[in-house]
Design a protein around this motif. Structure first.
Motif, PDB file in Angstrom:
ATOM      1  N   PHE A  41      81.443  58.880 -45.541  1.00  0.00           N
ATOM      2  CA  PHE A  41      80.314  58.163 -46.122  1.00  0.00           C
ATOM      3  C   PHE A  41      79.203  59.164 -46.433  1.00  0.00           C
ATOM      4  CE2 PHE A  41      82.617  54.887 -43.858  1.00  0.00           C
ATOM      5  CZ  PHE A  41      82.493  53.763 -44.672  1.00  0.00           C
ATOM      6  N   GLY A  42      78.854  59.300 -47.678  1.00  0.00           N
ATOM      7  CA  GLY A  42      77.755  60.176 -48.078  1.00  0.00           C
ATOM      8  C   GLY A  42      76.567  59.306 -48.439  1.00  0.00           C
ATOM      9  N   ILE A  43      75.549  59.364 -47.608  1.00  0.00           N
ATOM     10  CA  ILE A  43      74.416  58.457 -47.824  1.00  0.00           C
ATOM     11  C   ILE A  43      73.255  59.215 -48.479  1.00  0.00           C
ATOM     12  CG2 ILE A  43      72.901  56.758 -46.744  1.00  0.00           C
ATOM     13  CD1 ILE A  43      74.807  56.673 -44.370  1.00  0.00           C
ATOM     14  N   GLY A  44      72.736  58.639 -49.562  1.00  0.00           N
ATOM     15  CA  GLY A  44      71.569  59.208 -50.234  1.00  0.00           C
ATOM     16  C   GLY A  44      71.885  60.493 -50.980  1.00  0.00           C
ATOM     17  N   GLY A  45      70.827  61.135 -51.483  1.00  0.00           N
ATOM     18  CA  GLY A  45      70.991  62.349 -52.288  1.00  0.00           C
ATOM     19  C   GLY A  45      71.658  63.461 -51.513  1.00  0.00           C
ATOM     20  N   GLY A  94      64.664  58.527 -47.070  1.00  0.00           N
ATOM     21  CA  GLY A  94      64.650  57.082 -46.911  1.00  0.00           C
ATOM     22  C   GLY A  94      66.039  56.518 -46.712  1.00  0.00           C
ATOM     23  N   THR A  95      66.916  56.798 -47.662  1.00  0.00           N
ATOM     24  CA  THR A  95      68.240  56.187 -47.664  1.00  0.00           C
ATOM     25  C   THR A  95      69.104  56.661 -46.493  1.00  0.00           C
ATOM     26  OG1 THR A  95      68.046  56.243 -50.067  1.00  0.00           O
ATOM     27  CG2 THR A  95      70.180  55.643 -49.172  1.00  0.00           C
ATOM     28  N   GLY A  96      69.179  57.982 -46.327  1.00  0.00           N
ATOM     29  CA  GLY A  96      70.031  58.529 -45.278  1.00  0.00           C
ATOM     30  C   GLY A  96      69.543  58.161 -43.891  1.00  0.00           C
ATOM     31  N   ALA A  97      68.234  58.340 -43.681  1.00  0.00           N
ATOM     32  CA  ALA A  97      67.670  58.109 -42.347  1.00  0.00           C
ATOM     33  C   ALA A  97      67.884  56.681 -41.880  1.00  0.00           C
ATOM     34  CB  ALA A  97      66.187  58.444 -42.350  1.00  0.00           C
TER      35      ALA A  97
END
Lengths: 469, 137
Positions: free
Chosen positions: A7-11, A176-179
Motif C-alpha cells: 500500500f503506497g499512501i499519498g505522494g 496529510g494523506t500518509g500520516a
C-alpha cells in the motif's frame, strides 16, 4: 514465496513505489512471488501517482514477455508487479469536487455536533477542496480515509489474500494523506470483520515504513502546506503510533527513515504539479520493502532504522553499509550500463553485430513495442538517477555523461580496470561481450533472449571493469 | 596429387597464354604461386578472425580492405615470381624474353583467384570467431 501487497499512501507512497520499480527493473533480489501495489491517494491528478502508475504498467508489459525459469540468469524485471486495480489505485468515494464540510454534511448536523466539528477543524480545513488531497492535514485525512473497506477493490484484495501473503505499507508521517492513512489502514487490516479471509488478513505479516521529514517546501501564504509544521506533526504522529501501533503489536516490522539535510521544493498542494524529483530517502525506503520481503514474521514488533556508513551530502556506494551496498551496486550498475547502451548507440550500429544477427533481431524487432517500452523505462531510470543527484543530500554513485570514449568511467570510487586480450574498449568492448554470450541467451522468444543476453554481458562487464560480483 | 596440374587447370580456366602458360607449367611455377595464393589468405584470414577478433574491425569494409590487400600481395607474388624465373630461364638460353603483357594478365588472374579463395576461406572459418562471425555478412 508469497505475494506482497504494497500500500503506497499519498505522494511519498507513490514516489517510493517508483524507486521500488526501478530497483526491481534492475534486478535487485526481492524474495516475493509478486508485488501488488495499491496506491491510496485522493488526489486523482497527482503527478507522482500518474508517473508511478505509468512506470509500473510499462514494467508489467515488459515482464509479460519474459520468463524466469531456473535455467535463466536474467534478473532484470524478475519480480512480478501485478495490477489488480485500475491504475493500481484504490478508489476513494466522495472525495472529488467536494469540500470537506460537504463531505461530512456539517450543515445537516445538530448544533452540538457542528460545535464539535468547529472545535476539531479550522475554517480552512472545512473549506478545503479534497480533489487534490488533504494538503498536509492529517485530521482531515483521518475522517475521509476511514472508508477503505467500502470499496469493491478492497474486498477483492481481501478475497485474493492467501496464507503467507504479506502486506507492506508506505507512508510519510509529516503530511496529510500518509500520516492519517497508515493507522487507519492498519486498523482496518487488523480488526475489520467485514472483509473476506478476515483471519488471514488479521494475522498477516504486516510491515510498514514511516517516512519522517526529508524535504521542505517554500513558504507560501496561499498554501495550506507549511513545512514549519512537518516536525511537530511527525512528533505527535509518532507518539500516536507508539501508543496505538507499536505497543499493542499491531505491526510486525516498522521501519523509520528521515533526513535532516533537506531539499526545498516548490510549494504545491497537489495535482499534476506535485511531481517531486526522486530522492535517496525514497530509494532507501524501497530497500525497506526488500528487507521486509526477506524476513519472517517476528513474535513481537521489530523496529528498524536506516543509516549510512559515512555522513556526506554526496552519497556514493562506498558510503552505504555493506548489506545495502551488496544488494544495490551490482544490479544498479548492470541496469545502468544496459540503459546507456540502448540510449547512446544507434540501431543501425548494433543491427550489424553478430549478437543481433545470430538471433534474427532485425529492424522490426528493434522498432517493436517491447524495445520501445523498454527504452521508455530505461530513459526514466536514467532520469531517476539524475534526479537523485539534484537533492540537498544527493545520491550520486555514477558519473553521468554521454561520452562514448569513457563508457566505463561510470561508478564513482572505482577506477575501471583495463581488460586485456582484446583490441576493444568502450562500446566495442560491450558489443564484444554481447557477441560472446551463448547458451540460454539463444533460447526462448526474442525478448527473452535479448534480456538474458544483456544481463549476462553486463554481469561480465561489471566484474571485469569494476570487480563487482 | 599433381599440384602443378591442378593449379594449371585453375589458372588456365580463365586464360591460356601461348608459350607463357607452358613455361610456367614446365618450370613448376604454378605450384609456388598457387600455394601462396591459397595459403597466405588462410593464414591472414585466420589471424583476422581469431587473433584480432575485434568489434572494432568487424565491419564488411574492414574485411574487403583485407581481401584487397591479399589480392595485391598475390598480384605482386605472381608478377615477381613469374618474371624473375622466366627472365632467368631465357637468360640461361641466351634468348630474349618473349613475353610482356602476359606477366600482368597472369598476375591479375592470380589476384582474381585470391579474391575467390579468400571469400571461400572466410565462409569456412568465420563461424568460430566471436566478433567477426558475421563478417562480411
Amino acid at each position: 514465496m508469497s505475494k506482497i501487497y504494497v500500500f503506497g499512501i499519498g505522494g511519498t507512497g507513490s514516489r517510493v513505489l517508483r524507486s521500488l520499480t526501478m530497483l526491481l527493473a534492475s534486478g535487485v533480489e526481492c524474495k516475493a512471488k509478486a508485488i501488488v501495489p495499491i496506491i491510496i491517494d485522493p488526489d486523482s491528478a497527482a503527478g507522482d501517482v500518474e508517473r508511478t502508475a505509468t512506470l509500473m504498467k510499462q514494467y508489467a508489459e515488459i515482464r509479460s514477455k519474459l520468463n524466469f525459469d531456473s535455467k535463466k540468469a536474467n534478473c532484470f524485471f524478475k519480480t512480478d508487479i501485478q495490477e489488480t486495480m485500475t491504475n493500481f489505485r484504490l478508489p476513494l468515494s466522495n472525495t472529488q469536487d467536494v469540500l470537506f464540510d460537504g463531505y461530512m454534511d456539517v450543515s445537516g448536523m445538530s448544533k452540538e455536533n457542528q460545535a464539535l466539528v468547529n472545535m476539531l477543524f479550522s475554517q480552512k480545513n472545512l473549506g478545503s477542496d479534497m480533489t487534490v488531497g488533504f494538503k498536509g492535514n492529517p485530521n482531515v485525512g483521518s475522517v475521509v480515509l476511514n472508508q477503505f473497506d467500502n470499496s469493491e477493490e478492497f474486498q477483492n484484495f481481501a478475497n485474493e489474500f492467501t496464507e503467507n501473503d504479506k502486506i507492506f505499507i508506505i507512508s510519510s508521517i509529516f503530511g496529510g494523506t500518509g500520516a492519517s492513512g497508515f493507522p487507519l489502514l492498519l486498523k482496518t487490516l487488523r480488526t475489520n470483520d467485514d472483509i473476506a479471509n478476515k483471519n488471514l488478513v488479521h494475522n498477516a505479516h504486516i510491515g510498514a515504513i514511516t517516512v519522517l521529514p526529508y524535504f521542505q517546501v517554500k513558504q507560501d501564504e496561499n498554501s495550506q502546506v507549511d513545512s514549519a509544521t512537518f516536525v511537530s506533526k511527525a512528533k505527535s504522529a509518532l507518539a500516536y503510533y507508539e501508543r496505538n501501533i507499536s505497543k499493542n503489536n499491531e505491526i510486525d516490522s516498522l521501519y523509520y527513515i528521515a533526513d535532516d539535510t533537506r531539499t526545498t521544493y516548490e510549494n504545491c498542494e497537489g495535482g499534476t504539479n506535485q511531481k517531486n524529483n526522486a530522492h535517496f530517502i525514497e530509494l532507501m525506503s524501497a530497500m525497506a520493502l526488500i528487507d521486509f520481503a526477506n524476513s519472517e514474521k517476528p513474535s513481537t514488533a521489530v523496529h528498524k532504522e536506516f543509516g549510512i556508513e559515512t555522513d556526506t551530502n554526496e552519497v556514493i556506494f562506498e558510503n552505504l553499509g555493506k548489506v545495502t551496498k551488496g544488494k544495490l551496486r551490482k544490479a544498479m550498475t548492470q541496469f545502468n550500463l544496459f540503459s546507456k547502451y540502448l540510449a547512446e548507440n544507434s540501431e543501425l550500429g548494433f543491427l550489424q553485430q553478430p549478437w543481433a544477427k545470430d538471433r534474427a533481431m532485425d529492424k522490426t524487432f528493434f522498432d517493436g513495442d517491447f524495445i520501445s517500452t523498454l527504452e521508455k523505462v530505461q530513459l526514466d531510470y536514467l532520469i531517476w538517477l539524475s534526479e537523485m543527484t539534484t537533492q540537498q543530500r544527493a545520491f550520486t554513485p555514477y558519473i553521468i555523461h554521454r561520452n562514448s570514449d569513457k563508457v566505463f568511467d561510470l561508478v564513482k570510487g572505482i577506477s575501471p580496470k583495463r581488460v586485456w586480450g582484446t583490441f576493444d574498449s568502450n562500446y566495442n568492448l560491450f558489443n564484444n561481450r554481447l557477441n560472446g554470450q551463448s547458451g540460454e541467451s539463444k533460447t526462448g522468444n526474442k525478448e527473452q533472449q535479448f534480456a538474458e543476453l544483456f544481463y549476462l554481458a553486463t554481469q561480465q562487464l561489471v566484474k571485469e571493469k569494476f570487480n563487482i560480483e | 596429387m599433381d599440384l602443378n596440374l591442378l593449379f594449371a587447370n585453375l589458372y588456365e580456366l580463365l586464360a591460356y597464354f601461348d608459350g607463357f602458360s607452358d613455361d610456367l607449367y614446365d618450370q613448376n611455377l604454378y605450384i609456388t604461386i598457387g600455394l601462396c595464393m591459397v595459403l597466405i589468405p588462410v593464414v591472414v584470414l585466420a589471424l583476422y578472425y581469431y587473433a584480432v577478433n575485434s568489434v572494432r574491425f568487424n565491419k564488411w569494409w574492414h574485411w574487403l580492405l583485407l581481401v584487397v590487400f591479399l589480392c595485391v600481395i598475390s598480384f605482386i607474388i605472381a608478377y615477381s615470381t613469374s618474371y624473375n624465373e622466366l627472365s632467368y630461364l631465357y637468360e640461361q638460353q641466351n634468348k630474349e624474353l618473349p613475353y610482356a603483357t602476359e606477366f600482368f594478365s597472369f598476375s591479375l588472374i592470380n589476384a582474381l583467384w585470391t579474391l575467390v579463395v579468400s571469400f571461400v576461406w572466410s565462409m569456412i572459418i568465420k563461424w568460430g570467431s566471436k566478433n567477426c562471425r558475421r563478417t562480411p555478412f
